[in-house]
Design a protein around this motif. Sequence first.
Motif, PDB file in Angstrom:
ATOM      1  N   GLN A  53       2.645  -6.138  -1.406  1.00 38.14           N
ATOM      2  CA  GLN A  53       2.073  -7.486  -1.400  1.00 38.14           C
ATOM      3  C   GLN A  53       0.677  -7.553  -1.997  1.00 38.14           C
ATOM      4  O   GLN A  53       0.225  -8.627  -2.387  1.00 38.14           O
ATOM      5  N   VAL A  54      -0.017  -6.406  -2.084  1.00 35.58           N
ATOM      6  CA  VAL A  54      -1.328  -6.434  -2.731  1.00 35.58           C
ATOM      7  C   VAL A  54      -1.241  -5.886  -4.158  1.00 35.58           C
ATOM      8  O   VAL A  54      -2.253  -5.542  -4.757  1.00 35.58           O
ATOM      9  N   GLY A  55      -0.012  -5.805  -4.697  1.00 31.81           N
ATOM     10  CA  GLY A  55       0.138  -5.514  -6.126  1.00 31.81           C
ATOM     11  C   GLY A  55       0.469  -4.084  -6.487  1.00 31.81           C
ATOM     12  O   GLY A  55       0.568  -3.741  -7.662  1.00 31.81           O
ATOM     13  N   VAL A  56       0.634  -3.216  -5.463  1.00 29.37           N
ATOM     14  CA  VAL A  56       0.999  -1.826  -5.741  1.00 29.37           C
ATOM     15  C   VAL A  56       2.512  -1.761  -5.984  1.00 29.37           C
ATOM     16  O   VAL A  56       3.281  -2.364  -5.245  1.00 29.37           O
ATOM     17  N   SER A  57       2.918  -1.071  -7.034  1.00 29.77           N
ATOM     18  CA  SER A  57       4.354  -0.830  -7.239  1.00 29.77           C
ATOM     19  C   SER A  57       4.807   0.195  -6.213  1.00 29.77           C
ATOM     20  O   SER A  57       4.087   1.151  -5.948  1.00 29.77           O
ATOM     21  N   VAL A  58       5.995  -0.006  -5.650  1.00 29.90           N
ATOM     22  CA  VAL A  58       6.494   0.926  -4.636  1.00 29.90           C
ATOM     23  C   VAL A  58       7.897   1.379  -5.030  1.00 29.90           C
ATOM     24  O   VAL A  58       8.784   0.548  -5.249  1.00 29.90           O
ATOM     25  N   ILE A  59       8.067   2.689  -5.154  1.00 27.71           N
ATOM     26  CA  ILE A  59       9.365   3.242  -5.545  1.00 27.71           C
ATOM     27  C   ILE A  59       9.811   4.201  -4.458  1.00 27.71           C
ATOM     28  O   ILE A  59       9.124   5.188  -4.176  1.00 27.71           O
ATOM     29  N   ILE A  60      10.925   3.890  -3.805  1.00 30.09           N
ATOM     30  CA  ILE A  60      11.367   4.655  -2.641  1.00 30.09           C
ATOM     31  C   ILE A  60      12.763   5.216  -2.871  1.00 30.09           C
ATOM     32  O   ILE A  60      13.712   4.458  -3.095  1.00 30.09           O
TER      33      ILE A  60
ATOM     34  N   VAL B  58      -5.242   6.906  -0.689  1.00 25.32           N
ATOM     35  CA  VAL B  58      -6.704   6.951  -0.596  1.00 25.32           C
ATOM     36  C   VAL B  58      -7.368   6.935  -1.981  1.00 25.32           C
ATOM     37  O   VAL B  58      -8.493   6.453  -2.134  1.00 25.32           O
ATOM     38  N   SER B  59      -6.656   7.409  -2.991  1.00 24.39           N
ATOM     39  CA  SER B  59      -7.205   7.365  -4.353  1.00 24.39           C
ATOM     40  C   SER B  59      -6.856   6.065  -5.066  1.00 24.39           C
ATOM     41  O   SER B  59      -7.037   5.956  -6.272  1.00 24.39           O
ATOM     42  N   ARG B  60      -6.349   5.103  -4.331  1.00 25.50           N
ATOM     43  CA  ARG B  60      -5.981   3.781  -4.843  1.00 25.50           C
ATOM     44  C   ARG B  60      -5.038   3.850  -6.037  1.00 25.50           C
ATOM     45  O   ARG B  60      -5.344   3.336  -7.124  1.00 25.50           O
ATOM     46  N   PRO B  61      -3.885   4.474  -5.863  1.00 27.52           N
ATOM     47  CA  PRO B  61      -2.924   4.555  -6.967  1.00 27.52           C
ATOM     48  C   PRO B  61      -2.317   3.182  -7.240  1.00 27.52           C
ATOM     49  O   PRO B  61      -2.257   2.350  -6.333  1.00 27.52           O
ATOM     50  N   SER B  62      -1.876   2.931  -8.467  1.00 27.72           N
ATOM     51  CA  SER B  62      -1.212   1.652  -8.743  1.00 27.72           C
ATOM     52  C   SER B  62       0.276   1.736  -8.469  1.00 27.72           C
ATOM     53  O   SER B  62       0.959   0.718  -8.421  1.00 27.72           O
ATOM     54  N   VAL B  63       0.785   2.979  -8.287  1.00 29.85           N
ATOM     55  CA  VAL B  63       2.200   3.159  -7.979  1.00 29.85           C
ATOM     56  C   VAL B  63       2.335   4.117  -6.799  1.00 29.85           C
ATOM     57  O   VAL B  63       1.747   5.200  -6.794  1.00 29.85           O
ATOM     58  N   LEU B  64       3.085   3.701  -5.787  1.00 31.16           N
ATOM     59  CA  LEU B  64       3.345   4.541  -4.619  1.00 31.16           C
ATOM     60  C   LEU B  64       4.788   5.027  -4.709  1.00 31.16           C
ATOM     61  O   LEU B  64       5.708   4.224  -4.836  1.00 31.16           O
ATOM     62  N   ILE B  65       4.957   6.347  -4.696  1.00 29.00           N
ATOM     63  CA  ILE B  65       6.282   6.944  -4.866  1.00 29.00           C
ATOM     64  C   ILE B  65       6.628   7.713  -3.606  1.00 29.00           C
ATOM     65  O   ILE B  65       5.880   8.596  -3.193  1.00 29.00           O
ATOM     66  N   ALA B  66       7.754   7.372  -2.982  1.00 26.68           N
ATOM     67  CA  ALA B  66       8.112   8.021  -1.719  1.00 26.68           C
ATOM     68  C   ALA B  66       9.518   8.597  -1.794  1.00 26.68           C
ATOM     69  O   ALA B  66      10.471   7.893  -2.139  1.00 26.68           O
ATOM     70  N   ASP B  67       9.634   9.881  -1.491  1.00 23.19           N
ATOM     71  CA  ASP B  67      10.931  10.557  -1.538  1.00 23.19           C
ATOM     72  C   ASP B  67      11.464  10.720  -0.121  1.00 23.19           C
ATOM     73  O   ASP B  67      10.929  11.509   0.658  1.00 23.19           O
ATOM     74  N   GLU B  68      12.479   9.962   0.232  1.00 22.34           N
ATOM     75  CA  GLU B  68      13.084   9.991   1.579  1.00 22.34           C
ATOM     76  C   GLU B  68      12.022   9.891   2.678  1.00 22.34           C
ATOM     77  O   GLU B  68      11.977  10.729   3.583  1.00 22.34           O
TER      78      GLU B  68
END
Length: 225
Positions: free
Chosen positions: A187-194, A155-165
């Motif tokens: 696909q809309v340019g957010v980095s995703v680290i899972i 909701v705060s429009r982060p440029s990186v999404l980090i997900a732990d399990e």
Amino acid sequence: MEMIRFDQVSKRYPGSHEALKGVSFELQQGEMVFVLGHSGAGKSTLLKLIAGIERPTSGTVLINNQNVSKLRPAALPYLRRKFGLVFQDHKLLYDRNCFENVALPLYINGVTGSEAGKRIRAALDKVGLLGKEKAMPITLSGGEQQRLAIARAVVSRPSVLIADEPTGNLDENYATEIMGIFDAFRQVGVSVIIATHNLHDTGDARVLRLNQGQLLNAEEGTLIS
Ligand code: ADP
Ligand code: ADP
């Protein structure tokens, strides 16, 4: 453009062994990366170092060429805002409805009123929960609760999404749905680290494989089987 770079990063928690040992890698903005490894391999530690929640014992963590350990305390909130965090256990507030759960990060950052309402509905829409604003989290399925946690993270429009399990407690259908949502953000340019210990079809995403705190590889285009 958030570029993340680890240079010979080690982390030792007080009174414990090294959780990470000499880890080096670089991630570009918009990449999707899986951090794989058994329980205790150092996945959460790696994520916390990226998000500035923990500091390295040695080595450097660079976000956009800025050494995170050398940031002034006043600069940390700005760094944290670049990152949206999702945890396995959701960390939802069960005495608040869906709208209020997603509103929390905005209220903390001073965004309120109609601007907040617009962004909250946009975030709920992205995870397929528009119309559930007034629902209490306990009435949602496990998959929906995790989607609500993702809405709060973005909701705060982060440029990186980090997900732990993020799919650790979910059955396979829900897990596939959650991965689809992450992919849409990529696909809309957010980095995703899972971080995960489950085996996923990682598609063309990169894989960082940890074993007892050490990075084994940093290959691209790997199908984990
Ligand atoms: P994973 O996420 O892959 O399960 P973690 O990063 O949580 O791995 O943990 C890596 C190692 O660091 C483990 O041996 C764990 O016990 C240790 N560890 C993690 N957090 C702490 C902490 N706050 N204090 C002491 N040791 C910790
Ligand atoms: P610990 O187990 O060490 O208390 P947690 O797993 O609860 O740590 O949280 C790790 C870090 O993530 C904490 O520093 C906390 O401030 C932060 N955090 C927890 N929940 C959220 C959230 N929903 N959004 C953003 N940051 C969070």
